[in-house]
Structure formats: C-alpha cells, structure tokens
Design a protein around this motif. Structure first.
Motif, mmCIF file in Angstrom:
data_model
loop_
_atom_site.group_PDB
_atom_site.id
_atom_site.type_symbol
_atom_site.label_atom_id
_atom_site.label_comp_id
_atom_site.label_asym_id
_atom_site.label_seq_id
_atom_site.Cartn_x
_atom_site.Cartn_y
_atom_site.Cartn_z
ATOM 1 N N TYR A 130 61.981 73.103 75.377
ATOM 2 C CA TYR A 130 63.390 72.747 75.214
ATOM 3 C C TYR A 130 63.879 71.962 76.439
ATOM 4 N N ILE A 131 63.456 72.422 77.593
ATOM 5 C CA ILE A 131 63.882 71.817 78.852
ATOM 6 C C ILE A 131 63.334 70.400 78.996
ATOM 7 N N LEU A 132 62.153 70.166 78.425
ATOM 8 C CA LEU A 132 61.502 68.867 78.584
ATOM 9 C C LEU A 132 62.044 67.797 77.661
ATOM 10 N N TRP A 133 62.807 68.167 76.647
ATOM 11 C CA TRP A 133 63.328 67.202 75.679
ATOM 12 C C TRP A 133 64.093 66.049 76.340
ATOM 13 N N PRO A 134 65.081 66.306 77.211
ATOM 14 C CA PRO A 134 65.818 65.184 77.806
ATOM 15 C C PRO A 134 64.938 64.258 78.634
ATOM 16 N N LEU A 135 63.968 64.811 79.344
ATOM 17 C CA LEU A 135 63.127 64.010 80.228
ATOM 18 C C LEU A 135 62.038 63.268 79.464
ATOM 19 N N GLN A 136 61.268 64.006 78.671
ATOM 20 C CA GLN A 136 60.135 63.369 77.993
ATOM 21 C C GLN A 136 60.596 62.473 76.842
ATOM 22 N N HIS A 137 61.582 62.944 76.084
ATOM 23 C CA HIS A 137 62.055 62.156 74.941
ATOM 24 C C HIS A 137 63.176 61.201 75.339
ATOM 25 N N GLY A 138 64.167 61.720 76.031
ATOM 26 C CA GLY A 138 65.358 60.936 76.339
ATOM 27 C C GLY A 138 65.168 59.869 77.395
ATOM 28 N N VAL A 139 64.140 60.010 78.252
ATOM 29 C CA VAL A 139 63.862 58.996 79.270
ATOM 30 C C VAL A 139 62.552 58.266 78.962
ATOM 31 N N LEU A 140 61.442 59.014 78.959
ATOM 32 C CA LEU A 140 60.133 58.372 78.859
ATOM 33 C C LEU A 140 59.884 57.763 77.482
ATOM 34 N N HIS A 141 60.046 58.581 76.429
ATOM 35 C CA HIS A 141 59.842 58.047 75.087
ATOM 36 C C HIS A 141 60.868 56.959 74.781
ATOM 37 N N PHE A 142 62.091 57.111 75.246
ATOM 38 C CA PHE A 142 63.123 56.106 75.028
ATOM 39 C C PHE A 142 62.689 54.740 75.550
ATOM 40 N N CYS A 143 61.978 54.734 76.681
ATOM 41 C CA CYS A 143 61.504 53.487 77.274
ATOM 42 C C CYS A 143 60.194 53.007 76.656
ATOM 43 N N GLY A 144 59.671 53.764 75.689
ATOM 44 C CA GLY A 144 58.474 53.337 74.985
ATOM 45 C C GLY A 144 57.190 53.988 75.430
ATOM 46 N N PHE A 145 57.221 54.718 76.548
ATOM 47 C CA PHE A 145 55.996 55.356 77.040
ATOM 48 C C PHE A 145 55.344 56.208 75.957
#
Length: 247
Positions: A184-199
């Motif tokens: 749950y904690i990783l959602w903003p970082l992994q999805h909201g930042v990294l995945h958002f940028c295409g990683f």
C-alpha cells in the motif's frame, strides 16, 4: 565534494552478456557506514563485477538542492506575473534553460538502463532530498508529457527498482500489521512516480528493521541483495496496476 562514483566495464566478455549495461544509483543517506551505505556499496561492487558501468548520485554528499524554485531556470520565465513551477520546468526543458545540476542528473537518467533508488523509509516515503530529486529531475517534457505517461511515459525503455530500509519489522508492514501492507505504501512511489514516467518497475528490495537486528542478520540482508543483483537483468517487471498493490 563529489557524490558521483563509477565502476567501469571489464574487458572480458561475461556469461550474462551484460557488459555495457549502465546503472544509476540514486542514494540518500547521511552515513556511509549505514545499512543503506552497505547496500549501495554491494550494488556498486556486484554490478561493476558484471561489467556494468555504475554511477552513484550520492545526494547528501552532493549537497543536492531539493527545493523546486525559480533558481532552476536560467532563462526568462514563461510567465513572470504568476509562477507555476511545473509549467516553467516544462518550458525550460524544451528551451534548454534548466539549471546545470538538473541537466546533469537528467543526463545520467537518459544514459541508464536501470535506476536503483536506495534510501531509508521516512514517513512512509522517501527522504526529502530524494523527493526533491524526483520533483526537479523528472520534469514534464523529459520524463513524461500528456498523454505520454504511464505505459507511454518517456522513460519506458528503462528499469527502475527501489531498495530501502524500514524502522519496523516485516510483521508491522503486513496486511494485519499496524502500518498495513507494505505494498500500500509503495503505490504512490512505484506507480505514481516511476510507472507514471514510463519505467518498467522491478519488485522492491526491502530490508526490514536493520537497526534492531543482529550484525549477522544485517550481513545476510546485504548478501541477499548482492545475490539478487546477480540475475537482476533476467527479472520481469511487476504488473504495476492496482491489483498488484491492493489485492
């Protein structure tokens, strides 16, 4: 003091065929002898031994500026009457007006095949200095645009991985624990930042509560990380959708 180090490629071909891969480690910890420092060093050594070229952005050693301000733009503002950082960063990137420290970090990202973020978990997130790196470096135009985000983000040809330490043990970060599931904690970082940028996001490396465990256990954590990195290029990205985090 420079916070950038490199592990150069070896001349002999390697069985894994990874000679020539480039890795950027964005590292945020004040103490080189910390667990995070040990994990960073293990990554530099293992990936360097594979023949990868490894660059470390040691944010504290670099005295990296985390604040997103007008100083990030070396040319005239797009709108001098109303300051909108995101709009100004987008314009400055397109015109080549971003400050030199941001340009240098973007160059490292552009050259990397894999980016590892190494940090201690602060308030369910990254330390402020690393958040500032994300705010300033991953700007619109460089890392994403609209509608070019998530699977269409500009960094979609790169892998990203977060490796971090926690203050609490694994039970605390379970679904029945006080802090809730670590996913749950990783959602903003992994999805909201990294995945958002295409990683393409690899599974996180989590070292639980190193401060409250034995020296032997800490060594095992470092060894486990180094062992994982031996085959890191064969790993498949996680399915970075809500189901991975919340089901």
């Amino acid at each position: 003091m420079s916070g950038t180090t490199s592990a150069r490629m070896e001349e002999d071909p390697l069985p894994c065929g990874m000679t020539g891969k480039r890795v950027l480690i964005v590292y945020a910890h004040q103490e080189p002898k910390s667990m995070n420092g040990s994990l960073k060093d293990a990554a530099v050594m293992e990936l360097g031994n594979q023949g990868c070229q490894v660059t470390v952005s040691d944010l504290y050693a670099m005295n990296f500026e985390p604040r997103a301000t007008k100083k990030d733009f070396e040319g005239p503002l797009n709108n001098s009457n109303f300051f909108n950082y995101g709009v100004e960063a987008h314009t400055a990137y397109k015109k080549g007006f971003l400050s030199s420290d941001v340009v240098e970090e973007q160059k490292k990202v552009r050259e990397a095949d894999l980016i590892i973020f190494q940090f201690p978990l602060y308030w369910f997130s990254v330390p402020a200095i690393m958040k500032g790196w994300m705010d300033r470096v991953l700007c619109q135009g460089f890392a994403f645009d609209f509608p070019e985000c998530f699977d269409r983000g500009f960094l979609q040809n790169k892998l990203a991985l977060i490796s971090f330490t926690t203050g609490g043990d694994a039970e605390l970060y379970s679904k029945t624990g006080l802090s809730g599931d670590i996913k749950y904690i990783l959602w903003p970082l992994q999805h909201g930042v990294l995945h958002f940028c295409g990683f393409k996001v690899l599974a996180p490396q989590i070292s639980f509560a190193p401060e409250y465990t034995s020296e032997e256990k800490r060594k095992e954590m470092v060894a486990s990380w180094a062992s994982r990195l031996e085959t890191i290029w064969k790993e498949k990205p996680i399915n970075c959708t809500p189901s991975w985090y919340f089901e």
